[in-house]
Design a protein around this motif. Sequence first.
Motif, PDB file in Angstrom:
ATOM      1  N   MET A   1      32.142  17.993 -38.587  1.00  0.00           N
ATOM      2  CA  MET A   1      31.866  18.980 -37.546  1.00  0.00           C
ATOM      3  C   MET A   1      30.925  20.031 -38.119  1.00  0.00           C
ATOM      4  O   MET A   1      30.838  20.196 -39.336  1.00  0.00           O
ATOM      5  CB  MET A   1      33.209  19.596 -37.102  1.00  0.00           C
ATOM      6  CG  MET A   1      33.192  20.601 -35.978  1.00  0.00           C
ATOM      7  SD  MET A   1      32.231  20.167 -34.538  1.00  0.00           S
ATOM      8  CE  MET A   1      33.035  18.711 -33.930  1.00  0.00           C
ATOM      9  N   THR A   2      30.244  20.701 -37.227  1.00  0.00           N
ATOM     10  CA  THR A   2      29.411  21.819 -37.659  1.00  0.00           C
ATOM     11  C   THR A   2      30.289  23.054 -37.787  1.00  0.00           C
ATOM     12  O   THR A   2      31.424  23.074 -37.312  1.00  0.00           O
ATOM     13  CB  THR A   2      28.313  22.104 -36.629  1.00  0.00           C
ATOM     14  OG1 THR A   2      28.943  22.345 -35.368  1.00  0.00           O
ATOM     15  CG2 THR A   2      27.370  20.926 -36.479  1.00  0.00           C
ATOM     16  N   ALA A   3      29.759  24.093 -38.399  1.00  0.00           N
ATOM     17  CA  ALA A   3      30.478  25.362 -38.466  1.00  0.00           C
ATOM     18  C   ALA A   3      30.567  25.942 -37.049  1.00  0.00           C
ATOM     19  O   ALA A   3      29.747  25.610 -36.196  1.00  0.00           O
ATOM     20  CB  ALA A   3      29.753  26.316 -39.403  1.00  0.00           C
ATOM     21  N   PRO A   4      31.548  26.802 -36.771  1.00  0.00           N
ATOM     22  CA  PRO A   4      31.733  27.313 -35.419  1.00  0.00           C
ATOM     23  C   PRO A   4      30.441  27.885 -34.828  1.00  0.00           C
ATOM     24  O   PRO A   4      29.757  28.685 -35.467  1.00  0.00           O
ATOM     25  CB  PRO A   4      32.771  28.416 -35.600  1.00  0.00           C
ATOM     26  CG  PRO A   4      33.537  28.005 -36.798  1.00  0.00           C
ATOM     27  CD  PRO A   4      32.564  27.322 -37.687  1.00  0.00           C
ATOM     28  N   GLY A   5      30.129  27.446 -33.617  1.00  0.00           N
ATOM     29  CA  GLY A   5      28.962  27.976 -32.921  1.00  0.00           C
ATOM     30  C   GLY A   5      27.639  27.381 -33.350  1.00  0.00           C
ATOM     31  O   GLY A   5      26.626  27.614 -32.716  1.00  0.00           O
ATOM     32  N   GLN A   6      27.629  26.603 -34.421  1.00  0.00           N
ATOM     33  CA  GLN A   6      26.358  26.055 -34.892  1.00  0.00           C
ATOM     34  C   GLN A   6      26.193  24.614 -34.429  1.00  0.00           C
ATOM     35  O   GLN A   6      27.158  23.957 -34.058  1.00  0.00           O
ATOM     36  CB  GLN A   6      26.302  26.120 -36.412  1.00  0.00           C
ATOM     37  CG  GLN A   6      26.516  27.553 -36.914  1.00  0.00           C
ATOM     38  CD  GLN A   6      25.914  27.789 -38.267  1.00  0.00           C
ATOM     39  OE1 GLN A   6      25.768  26.878 -39.056  1.00  0.00           O
ATOM     40  NE2 GLN A   6      25.570  29.032 -38.533  1.00  0.00           N
ATOM     41  N   ILE A   7      24.941  24.158 -34.447  1.00  0.00           N
ATOM     42  CA  ILE A   7      24.682  22.786 -34.011  1.00  0.00           C
ATOM     43  C   ILE A   7      23.976  22.023 -35.122  1.00  0.00           C
ATOM     44  O   ILE A   7      23.425  22.624 -36.052  1.00  0.00           O
ATOM     45  CB  ILE A   7      23.827  22.741 -32.724  1.00  0.00           C
ATOM     46  CG1 ILE A   7      22.518  23.516 -32.911  1.00  0.00           C
ATOM     47  CG2 ILE A   7      24.605  23.297 -31.551  1.00  0.00           C
ATOM     48  CD1 ILE A   7      21.547  23.303 -31.771  1.00  0.00           C
TER      49      ILE A   7
ATOM     50  N   ARG B   1      32.941  12.307 -27.514  1.00  0.00           N
ATOM     51  CA  ARG B   1      31.746  12.757 -26.786  1.00  0.00           C
ATOM     52  C   ARG B   1      31.363  14.189 -27.133  1.00  0.00           C
ATOM     53  O   ARG B   1      31.078  14.993 -26.263  1.00  0.00           O
ATOM     54  CB  ARG B   1      31.947  12.671 -25.264  1.00  0.00           C
ATOM     55  CG  ARG B   1      32.289  11.302 -24.756  1.00  0.00           C
ATOM     56  CD  ARG B   1      32.534  11.342 -23.268  1.00  0.00           C
ATOM     57  NE  ARG B   1      33.694  12.123 -22.897  1.00  0.00           N
ATOM     58  CZ  ARG B   1      34.940  11.677 -22.964  1.00  0.00           C
ATOM     59  NH1 ARG B   1      35.175  10.453 -23.380  1.00  0.00           N
ATOM     60  NH2 ARG B   1      35.951  12.448 -22.617  1.00  0.00           N
ATOM     61  N   VAL B   2      31.394  14.528 -28.398  1.00  0.00           N
ATOM     62  CA  VAL B   2      31.007  15.878 -28.794  1.00  0.00           C
ATOM     63  C   VAL B   2      29.514  15.867 -29.116  1.00  0.00           C
ATOM     64  O   VAL B   2      29.070  15.118 -29.978  1.00  0.00           O
ATOM     65  CB  VAL B   2      31.794  16.343 -30.038  1.00  0.00           C
ATOM     66  CG1 VAL B   2      31.395  17.761 -30.400  1.00  0.00           C
ATOM     67  CG2 VAL B   2      33.281  16.256 -29.777  1.00  0.00           C
ATOM     68  N   GLN B   3      28.765  16.681 -28.389  1.00  0.00           N
ATOM     69  CA  GLN B   3      27.325  16.767 -28.639  1.00  0.00           C
ATOM     70  C   GLN B   3      27.127  17.669 -29.855  1.00  0.00           C
ATOM     71  O   GLN B   3      27.176  18.887 -29.754  1.00  0.00           O
ATOM     72  CB  GLN B   3      26.634  17.335 -27.397  1.00  0.00           C
ATOM     73  CG  GLN B   3      25.128  17.227 -27.422  1.00  0.00           C
ATOM     74  CD  GLN B   3      24.618  15.861 -26.992  1.00  0.00           C
ATOM     75  OE1 GLN B   3      25.218  15.215 -26.134  1.00  0.00           O
ATOM     76  NE2 GLN B   3      23.516  15.420 -27.570  1.00  0.00           N
TER      77      GLN B   3
ATOM     78  N   HIS C   1      23.010  21.492 -44.952  1.00  0.00           N
ATOM     79  CA  HIS C   1      24.446  21.802 -45.028  1.00  0.00           C
ATOM     80  C   HIS C   1      25.051  22.045 -43.660  1.00  0.00           C
ATOM     81  O   HIS C   1      25.883  22.925 -43.489  1.00  0.00           O
ATOM     82  CB  HIS C   1      24.686  23.033 -45.913  1.00  0.00           C
ATOM     83  CG  HIS C   1      24.255  22.837 -47.325  1.00  0.00           C
ATOM     84  ND1 HIS C   1      25.014  22.165 -48.245  1.00  0.00           N
ATOM     85  CD2 HIS C   1      23.129  23.212 -47.967  1.00  0.00           C
ATOM     86  CE1 HIS C   1      24.389  22.144 -49.407  1.00  0.00           C
ATOM     87  NE2 HIS C   1      23.247  22.761 -49.256  1.00  0.00           N
ATOM     88  N   GLN C   2      24.641  21.285 -42.656  1.00  0.00           N
ATOM     89  CA  GLN C   2      25.111  21.597 -41.311  1.00  0.00           C
ATOM     90  C   GLN C   2      26.420  20.915 -40.961  1.00  0.00           C
ATOM     91  O   GLN C   2      27.053  21.271 -39.980  1.00  0.00           O
ATOM     92  CB  GLN C   2      24.033  21.213 -40.286  1.00  0.00           C
ATOM     93  CG  GLN C   2      22.844  22.154 -40.360  1.00  0.00           C
ATOM     94  CD  GLN C   2      21.789  21.847 -39.343  1.00  0.00           C
ATOM     95  OE1 GLN C   2      21.679  20.722 -38.884  1.00  0.00           O
ATOM     96  NE2 GLN C   2      20.996  22.836 -38.999  1.00  0.00           N
ATOM     97  N   LEU C   3      26.816  19.908 -41.740  1.00  0.00           N
ATOM     98  CA  LEU C   3      28.054  19.205 -41.419  1.00  0.00           C
ATOM     99  C   LEU C   3      29.075  19.381 -42.533  1.00  0.00           C
ATOM    100  O   LEU C   3      28.728  19.489 -43.703  1.00  0.00           O
ATOM    101  CB  LEU C   3      27.793  17.711 -41.212  1.00  0.00           C
ATOM    102  CG  LEU C   3      27.092  17.301 -39.930  1.00  0.00           C
ATOM    103  CD1 LEU C   3      26.844  15.804 -39.950  1.00  0.00           C
ATOM    104  CD2 LEU C   3      27.899  17.681 -38.714  1.00  0.00           C
ATOM    105  N   SER C   4      30.337  19.386 -42.124  1.00  0.00           N
ATOM    106  CA  SER C   4      31.419  19.437 -43.093  1.00  0.00           C
ATOM    107  C   SER C   4      32.603  18.703 -42.474  1.00  0.00           C
ATOM    108  O   SER C   4      32.742  18.678 -41.257  1.00  0.00           O
ATOM    109  CB  SER C   4      31.783  20.894 -43.382  1.00  0.00           C
ATOM    110  OG  SER C   4      32.885  20.953 -44.247  1.00  0.00           O
TER     111      SER C   4
END
Lengths: 226, 571
Positions: free
Chosen positions: B202-208, B157-159, B188-191
């Motif tokens: 997941m996205t980079a820390p703090g990013q959506i 359940r990660v938004q 390039h928002q997912l890795s």
Amino acid sequence: MTPNSFISPQPAYVPGEPVERHVADEELVWTEDEQQQIAAFRAQYPTHDGAVMKGLWLAQDKFGWLPPEVIQFVAETLEIPYAKVYGVATFYTQYFKEQKGQFVLDVCTCFSCQVCGGYDILHYLEDQLGITKGETTDGGLFTIQEAECLGACGSAPMLQVTNGPYVHNLTTEKVDALLADLRAGNMPGFQSVTLPQDEDELGGNRRSDTDAVTTYQTPPVSETLH
Amino acid sequence: MPQVFIDGQPYEFEEGGKLLQFCLDQGIEIPHFCYHPALSVPANCRQCQVKAGLPARDRATGELVTDENGLPVINYFPKPQTSCSLDLVDGMVVHTQYDSEEVAAIQADNLEMMLINHPLDCPICDQAGQCPLQNQAYKYGPEGSRFEFEKVHKPKRVQLGPNVVLDAERCINCTRCTRFTAEVTESHQLSIVNRGDKNYPMTAPGQILDDPYSMNVCDLCPVGALTEDYFRFKARVWEMSKTPSVSDFGAKGINVDYWVRDNQILRITPRANLDVNEYWMPDAARLVYERYNENRLQGARVNGAAVAWETAYDEAARVLKDADGSVLFLGSAWATVEDNYLLTKLADTVGGEVLGYIPYHEEGRGDGWLISDDRAPNAQGCERLGIRALDASLLQSKLAGASVLYVLDDDPVAAGVLSGADLEGVTVILHASHATNETLPHAAVAFPAAMCVETIGTYVNEAGRAQRLRPAKMIRSMNRSLMMAMGTGQSRIDRGGTPFDRWHDVTNKVDCLPGWTVIPELADRLGRPMHYKGPERVMDELAETNPAFTGATYPAMDLLGVALEDIGEPA
């Protein structure tokens, strides 16, 4: 544990939530020398992506660990996507995503070390330092980590100190001596370990700390090939 | 031509292709997860492995080596090969899971491994029923698992962003989503983060994940790891019907599937059309789904009062017949080509004038890809019928001497081309799809209009491609054309149906009608009947008589549309 008490783990950084900063903006600069090193890394590879690991390594040397703002700094320096650099940083346990102690003890518990007592060494270390794996001692001197194979199965069980020298053929006495040395500020030196093909020089014994046994002898390479 | 032998059958192929895509093109199904034709080929799921080899050749002579039976000796690769990344080579011999027990066993083992840490929560998973992992585990997987330990737990359940929710435990790390953001949108928002059995996108820390095309990763995801936030837990896919049609979001003419349960559009997903939208659509085009369900205008109205449709027809015909001033018509870039064409014929019947359609073109609104500058779907269709973009000042001046204004599927007041005050003394006949239509209070006769999800018709996109609309949900008074188009003819089975069929729930059927039903009714009453057996015949006539629509018959347009001849800039 009752069935309802299980709580799913959360990602290290929940998307969109503010990220705590550990390094101030004005510290996020490369020195002249570091800039030259980065330029050299980049020149080594056809695309900038290739320099990501060396860039992260340099940043970890500089800042001690890799908080998100440092990872982002590396990404901006190398002109590659932040998410991609973050993905690389999280892949390798050698990149520290949390603040660690001065000495990080990576105890191998992968297959060969496990059968040779890797867990005994890990648990002995935990008892001696009063922490469990993943934790750091008060005062920040030691961190214990459980590591996957470090590629020294021939001298199992073993551990690595802060991504540096290996300590081979561990026994509890060796661990005690190591901790005493480290407390005194002495890093162990790099130690060369014999490989099976050197056995002849060692009188058929590949281990220096135990008596020779015939069952452990490896036939010469020439005899194993057709 | 070079040949490849797949399961003993020879196939001719064009150089340059990969084995998996070739097999899929030939109708030979090979299970796969990470491969997608629009993305790079990482070969990381290992599911599409086959046994492949080349005929042995004598090194000295180059002759084929044969065995004692005179058959060529095949040098197989020592290990199975991922067919997605295997280049086709002349003479290659391939054994798939249909032909080789070894390959079938390899694929089953691979699936068993993939399922080790997969939660198997299919009963509560939105992907169930349309899940490549579920389908392929059923078809090619092992009967059970030998893994009897607690599975690895990962975040649930990660938004990830406004529109996408991640369940990392279900992820099989095919990397389709990260490749989509890296290669297609280049945001390039997912890795993939972490390692081994603990990794997930997941996205980079703090990013959506706020890419305007983010929900395509939910379509790409071969498991239920990435799901659309708006559709989570709304409906099981097997309770819904899926209708291939075209989106009315902008003039791109994005090919979509409308997912319907109980006559409500619950979900819109892209449909592959390599000439239009490839495999993608923007998030904004999906999130319009509520427009088709909510605030719909229901039932014909005369002067604001609900009346029977027949009464409304009579009243509209009377107004048109008795007009003492000029009769003005407005076409619509929201209505189909058929409706606009019938409107021009109705205008001829009463000697009126079609002034144009209200343009919704906003320079800079689009993104140069699938979001168009033009908000309306069928401006090009109007242009091809000779209906031009409306000049608001012309409308104002013409309204002065007019007695009737007939508006097809539009809202001139909200669009700002005229105000309520301009309509004083003008009798307005309006086709309107929504009760919130701001012209509605000024309308003497209002016909609730079927929207693109309820009608049969044609939109022409901004590139001049004519594409068919198919009815996805039922309206109150279905006619034979709509029934036939929905594949719900008059057979007993169709009338019976199941509780989840789209025609079951009467409460959500909107009391509206398409223009191609209403306009002929008016023509009948004006003494100039239009003899069309449904919209298909309207389009047949257009394809034959209007060079701007040559070739655009329903069978020719079928699912992928027809590229019409360029008619140049409007005169």
